[in-house]
Design a protein around this motif. Structure first.
Motif, PDB file in Angstrom:
ATOM      1  N   VAL B 153       8.444  12.432   8.829  1.00  0.00           N
ATOM      2  CA  VAL B 153       8.453  12.857   7.430  1.00  0.00           C
ATOM      3  C   VAL B 153       9.349  11.951   6.590  1.00  0.00           C
ATOM      4  N   VAL B 154      10.531  11.620   7.119  1.00  0.00           N
ATOM      5  CA  VAL B 154      11.471  10.770   6.382  1.00  0.00           C
ATOM      6  C   VAL B 154      10.862   9.384   6.153  1.00  0.00           C
ATOM      7  N   VAL B 155      10.300   8.792   7.223  1.00  0.00           N
ATOM      8  CA  VAL B 155       9.737   7.442   7.125  1.00  0.00           C
ATOM      9  C   VAL B 155       8.520   7.425   6.212  1.00  0.00           C
ATOM     10  N   GLN B 156       7.667   8.447   6.368  1.00  0.00           N
ATOM     11  CA  GLN B 156       6.450   8.492   5.575  1.00  0.00           C
ATOM     12  C   GLN B 156       6.752   8.593   4.080  1.00  0.00           C
ATOM     13  N   SER B 157       7.760   9.418   3.706  1.00  0.00           N
ATOM     14  CA  SER B 157       8.032   9.563   2.276  1.00  0.00           C
ATOM     15  C   SER B 157       8.654   8.273   1.728  1.00  0.00           C
ATOM     16  N   ARG B 158       9.415   7.561   2.554  1.00  0.00           N
ATOM     17  CA  ARG B 158       9.972   6.283   2.106  1.00  0.00           C
ATOM     18  C   ARG B 158       8.850   5.257   1.904  1.00  0.00           C
ATOM     19  N   LEU B 159       7.885   5.233   2.848  1.00  0.00           N
ATOM     20  CA  LEU B 159       6.764   4.287   2.735  1.00  0.00           C
ATOM     21  C   LEU B 159       5.904   4.600   1.518  1.00  0.00           C
ATOM     22  N   ALA B 160       5.762   5.906   1.228  1.00  0.00           N
ATOM     23  CA  ALA B 160       4.945   6.294   0.075  1.00  0.00           C
ATOM     24  C   ALA B 160       5.614   5.864  -1.226  1.00  0.00           C
ATOM     25  N   ASP B 161       6.967   5.731  -1.185  1.00  0.00           N
ATOM     26  CA  ASP B 161       7.713   5.430  -2.405  1.00  0.00           C
ATOM     27  C   ASP B 161       7.594   3.990  -2.870  1.00  0.00           C
ATOM     28  N   PHE B 162       7.463   3.045  -1.920  1.00  0.00           N
ATOM     29  CA  PHE B 162       7.560   1.668  -2.401  1.00  0.00           C
ATOM     30  C   PHE B 162       6.199   0.999  -2.564  1.00  0.00           C
ATOM     31  N   ASP B 163       6.246  -0.069  -3.334  1.00  0.00           N
ATOM     32  CA  ASP B 163       5.047  -0.756  -3.782  1.00  0.00           C
ATOM     33  C   ASP B 163       4.397  -1.531  -2.636  1.00  0.00           C
ATOM     34  N   ARG B 164       3.106  -1.300  -2.439  1.00  0.00           N
ATOM     35  CA  ARG B 164       2.425  -2.004  -1.354  1.00  0.00           C
ATOM     36  C   ARG B 164       2.097  -3.449  -1.726  1.00  0.00           C
ATOM     37  N   ALA B 165       2.241  -3.777  -3.024  1.00  0.00           N
ATOM     38  CA  ALA B 165       1.815  -5.104  -3.484  1.00  0.00           C
ATOM     39  C   ALA B 165       2.505  -6.228  -2.711  1.00  0.00           C
ATOM     40  N   VAL B 166       3.791  -6.023  -2.382  1.00  0.00           N
ATOM     41  CA  VAL B 166       4.529  -7.081  -1.663  1.00  0.00           C
ATOM     42  C   VAL B 166       3.884  -7.334  -0.310  1.00  0.00           C
ATOM     43  N   GLU B 167       3.569  -6.230   0.397  1.00  0.00           N
ATOM     44  CA  GLU B 167       2.929  -6.375   1.705  1.00  0.00           C
ATOM     45  C   GLU B 167       1.587  -7.092   1.568  1.00  0.00           C
ATOM     46  N   GLU B 168       0.823  -6.648   0.541  1.00  0.00           N
ATOM     47  CA  GLU B 168      -0.506  -7.227   0.373  1.00  0.00           C
ATOM     48  C   GLU B 168      -0.429  -8.707   0.024  1.00  0.00           C
ATOM     49  N   ALA B 169       0.563  -9.048  -0.826  1.00  0.00           N
ATOM     50  CA  ALA B 169       0.740 -10.460  -1.191  1.00  0.00           C
ATOM     51  C   ALA B 169       1.008 -11.306   0.046  1.00  0.00           C
ATOM     52  N   ALA B 170       1.878 -10.812   0.925  1.00  0.00           N
ATOM     53  CA  ALA B 170       2.212 -11.556   2.142  1.00  0.00           C
ATOM     54  C   ALA B 170       0.972 -11.729   3.019  1.00  0.00           C
ATOM     55  N   MET B 171       0.148 -10.665   3.091  1.00  0.00           N
ATOM     56  CA  MET B 171      -1.077 -10.750   3.898  1.00  0.00           C
ATOM     57  C   MET B 171      -2.026 -11.775   3.299  1.00  0.00           C
ATOM     58  N   ASP B 172      -2.135 -11.751   1.945  1.00  0.00           N
ATOM     59  CA  ASP B 172      -3.022 -12.707   1.274  1.00  0.00           C
ATOM     60  C   ASP B 172      -2.574 -14.136   1.549  1.00  0.00           C
ATOM     61  N   LEU B 173      -1.264 -14.321   1.672  1.00  0.00           N
ATOM     62  CA  LEU B 173      -0.747 -15.664   1.947  1.00  0.00           C
ATOM     63  C   LEU B 173      -0.900 -16.023   3.415  1.00  0.00           C
ATOM     64  N   GLY B 174      -1.507 -15.140   4.207  1.00  0.00           N
ATOM     65  CA  GLY B 174      -1.856 -15.469   5.579  1.00  0.00           C
ATOM     66  C   GLY B 174      -0.877 -14.989   6.628  1.00  0.00           C
ATOM     67  N   ALA B 175       0.099 -14.150   6.242  1.00  0.00           N
ATOM     68  CA  ALA B 175       1.045 -13.650   7.234  1.00  0.00           C
ATOM     69  C   ALA B 175       0.356 -12.646   8.152  1.00  0.00           C
ATOM     70  N   ARG B 176       0.722 -12.703   9.445  1.00  0.00           N
ATOM     71  CA  ARG B 176       0.144 -11.753  10.400  1.00  0.00           C
ATOM     72  C   ARG B 176       0.735 -10.369  10.144  1.00  0.00           C
ATOM     73  N   PRO B 177      -0.014  -9.294  10.458  1.00  0.00           N
ATOM     74  CA  PRO B 177       0.493  -7.941  10.216  1.00  0.00           C
ATOM     75  C   PRO B 177       1.848  -7.700  10.859  1.00  0.00           C
TER      76      PRO B 177
END
Lengths: 293, 275
Positions: B153-177
């Motif tokens: 619950v603690v981890v999930q609410s923290r993940l829900a709080d922050f912007d996914r754009a940073v993760e997606e940008a890194a993936m678009d730049l070719g970073a592995r998951p």
């Protein structure tokens, strides 16, 4: 798609499966599966001479006894009543606190909220023990009442249902304040200002605007207190009297004092049936909260 | 708002905090009491502090609880982070509804039910495979099971709080998951991991009911010992123990709060520097 691309999508799929499967399997094995065993044992018979003291018969005698003996239905009803009253008391203490914290200056909210949670991080058992010293016949409360001359013969709260309400409200207060704070903090103050501009008095604005909008927090907080309170054992055992009948204590005694595993299992199954509706409501409320983000 | 409202709110706050803290204060004050009677003041003394520190049974129980809590916190943080990540990042998979139920139910399930259920599972396993022996292992497994839900619950609410754009940008730049998780997601949810770990540790240190069911005759944890001693009546040694626990928790929380605050400020400074 290139060969490395294929490999990495493959990797993602496996990584994803692992991330889901590991906690899923753990909870299925150690949280869900045990209930099947409880169900099976509850249909067995108590055989004190065997190890473990159960014979699986599939008879269902325990359930007949569960309804025939007046003790068990009385214990269920009593637990529901005590848990409901205690939940209401917790709400009455918790709501004004959550509201006040949500309206405090932004810099104060964190520390104020922390101060509500901090007792939760100390020992539950010891916090209940503290009330034994306060509420006993010659406890601190009675010393204070006698010493100040307010009440000459105050009587003893320890060992009554009042002590149980107090104990539950005390122990579960953070679980009430946190979900209430979460909704009240997000509440749009301009709605209240609009109500005031339209001539609503503060109380009316509270009843028609704030209260309905904070309903998800009220429901969440009440379920977080009510469900575990129904099966509470430590609080009725330490603060309630010997004649206080609560179902968690009945289950404990069937298991530890009488070593009657089938009866204890049947009591657990019946409690689960009683609690399944509030638990599903709680899960739905959490799912909605997740969907909102 | 009228002038009366803030005063009413202040009164509600004062009452609430008094309700929360006065009982704890009485415990601390009476740990320095000379008298054996917990509620009669007999003068200032460190007598019971000495008694507690010479109480080997108590120290053994505390050590066992500490070890179990340590194992529980580490395993539950790993499993709980996975579960929280699955809930926050995978909106669709087979059995997701059941999974959310498995995470929500342990948060509210009365402990007596979980206690008897888990014990009966261990008894059945023991009959089939002669494993596990009741004691450290069974207590740790039982604690991990409900701690996972809290960490998730603690981890999930923290993940829900922050912007996914940073993760997606890194993936678009070719970073592995796995790289994205290690270099972006993990640092961002680090505070949640710390709170989750501490929460799991505390829940385990504090658990009585589940432990009493699954412990077996050989092992005694600190809450089991406190419970059996409290049942016999109030004892000044328990007050000393309470004072120690409250002090440790308060210091730990203040340090954790200070560290998190510092990390947040540093992140904000870095974010501004980038801009």
């Amino acid at each position: 798609m290139s060969a490395t691309g294929m490999a990495s999508t493959h990797g993602i799929a496996w990584g994803r499966r692992l991330v889901i499967a590991l906690p899923y399997l753990w909870l299925l094995l150690f949280f869900a599966a045990p209930f099947l065993i409880v169900a099976a044992i509850s249909l067995g018979e108590n055989t004190p001479d065997t190890v473990p003291p159960v014979t699986l018969t599939g008879s269902g005698k325990t359930y007949v006894q569960l309804f025939a003996d007046a003790l068990y239905p009385a214990a269920y009803l009593n637990s529901l009543r005590i848990a409901a009253i205690a939940t209401l008391a917790t709400l009455l203490i918790g709501y004004p606190m959550a509201y006040a914290i949500a309206r405090a200056p932004a810099g104060w909210r964190g520390p104020l909220l922390m101060a509500v949670i901090l007792p939760f991080w100390t020992s539950f058992l010891i916090r209940i023990y503290a009330w034994m010293g306060i509420l006993s016949e010659n406890g601190l409360l009675n010393q204070f009442l006698r010493g100040s001359g307010l009440v000459a013969d105050p009587g003893t709260i320890l060992g009554t249902e009042w002590a149980i309400y107090l104990g539950i409200a005390y122990a579960y207060l953070p679980f009430m304040v946190l979900p209430l704070y979460a909704v009240l903090e997000k509440l749009d103050v301009s709605l209240l200002e609009a109500a005031a501009d339209l001539g609503a008095r503060p109380w009316r604005a509270f009843l028609t605007v704030t209260l309905p909008l904070s309903l998800p927090g009220i429901v969440g907080g009440c379920l977080l207190v009510f469900i575990p309170a129904v099966g509470e054992f430590v609080i009725p055992d330490l603060l309630g009297g010997t004649e206080t009948l609560m179902i968690g204590k009945v289950l404990w005694d069937e298991f530890f004092s009488n070593s009657d595993w089938p009866m204890a299992s049947a009591v657990a199954m019946a409690m689960l049936v009683v609690l399944v509706i509030p638990i599903v409501l709680f899960q739905r409320a959490r799912a909605r909260e997740m969907a909102r983000g | 708002m009228s002038g009366r409202t803030p005063r009413l709110l202040l009164a509600a706050l004062a009452f609430g905090y008094a309700f929360l803290y006065v009982p704890i204060l009485t415990l601390i004050i009476y740990s320095f009491n000379e008298s054996r009677l917990v509620t009669v003041w007999g003068g200032f003394s460190f007598k019971w502090w000495g008694e507690l520190l010479r109480n080997d049974t108590m120290l053994d129980a505390a050590l066992l609880s500490f070890q179990i809590a340590l194992v529980n916190a580490c395993v539950a943080t790993v499993l709980g982070t996975m579960a929280g990540f699955a809930l926050a990042r995978y909106p669709r998979f087979i059995g997701r509804t059941a999974f959310t139920g498995l995470i929500a139910a342990p948060l509210v399930m009365p402990e007596v039910i979980m206690g008897i259920a888990t014990l009966l599972l261990f008894v059945a396993l023991d009959q089939l495979f002669h494993w596990p022996e009741r004691g450290f292992t069974t207590i740790a497994v039982a604690h991990i099971t409900f701690s996972v839900a809290y960490v998730a619950v603690v981890v999930q609410s923290r993940l829900a709080d922050f912007d996914r754009a940073v993760e997606e940008a890194a993936m678009d730049l070719g970073a592995r998951p796995s790289t994205v998780f290690r270099t972006i997601t993990l640092p961002l949810i680090a505070p949640a991991l710390v709170s989750g770990w501490l929460l799991a540790f505390t829940l385990s240190m504090d658990d009585l009911i589940l432990t009493q069911f699954v412990a077996g005759p050989q092992s005694q944890t600190l809450p089991m010992l406190i419970y059996s001693s409290v049942r016999l009546g109030v004892s000044p040694q328990i007050n000393v123990l309470a004072t120690i626990i409250v002090t440790v928790v308060a210091v730990a929380i203040i340090i954790a709060g200070w560290l998190m605050n510092r990390t947040r400020r540093r992140q904000m400074r870095e974010a501004q520097a980038v801009r």
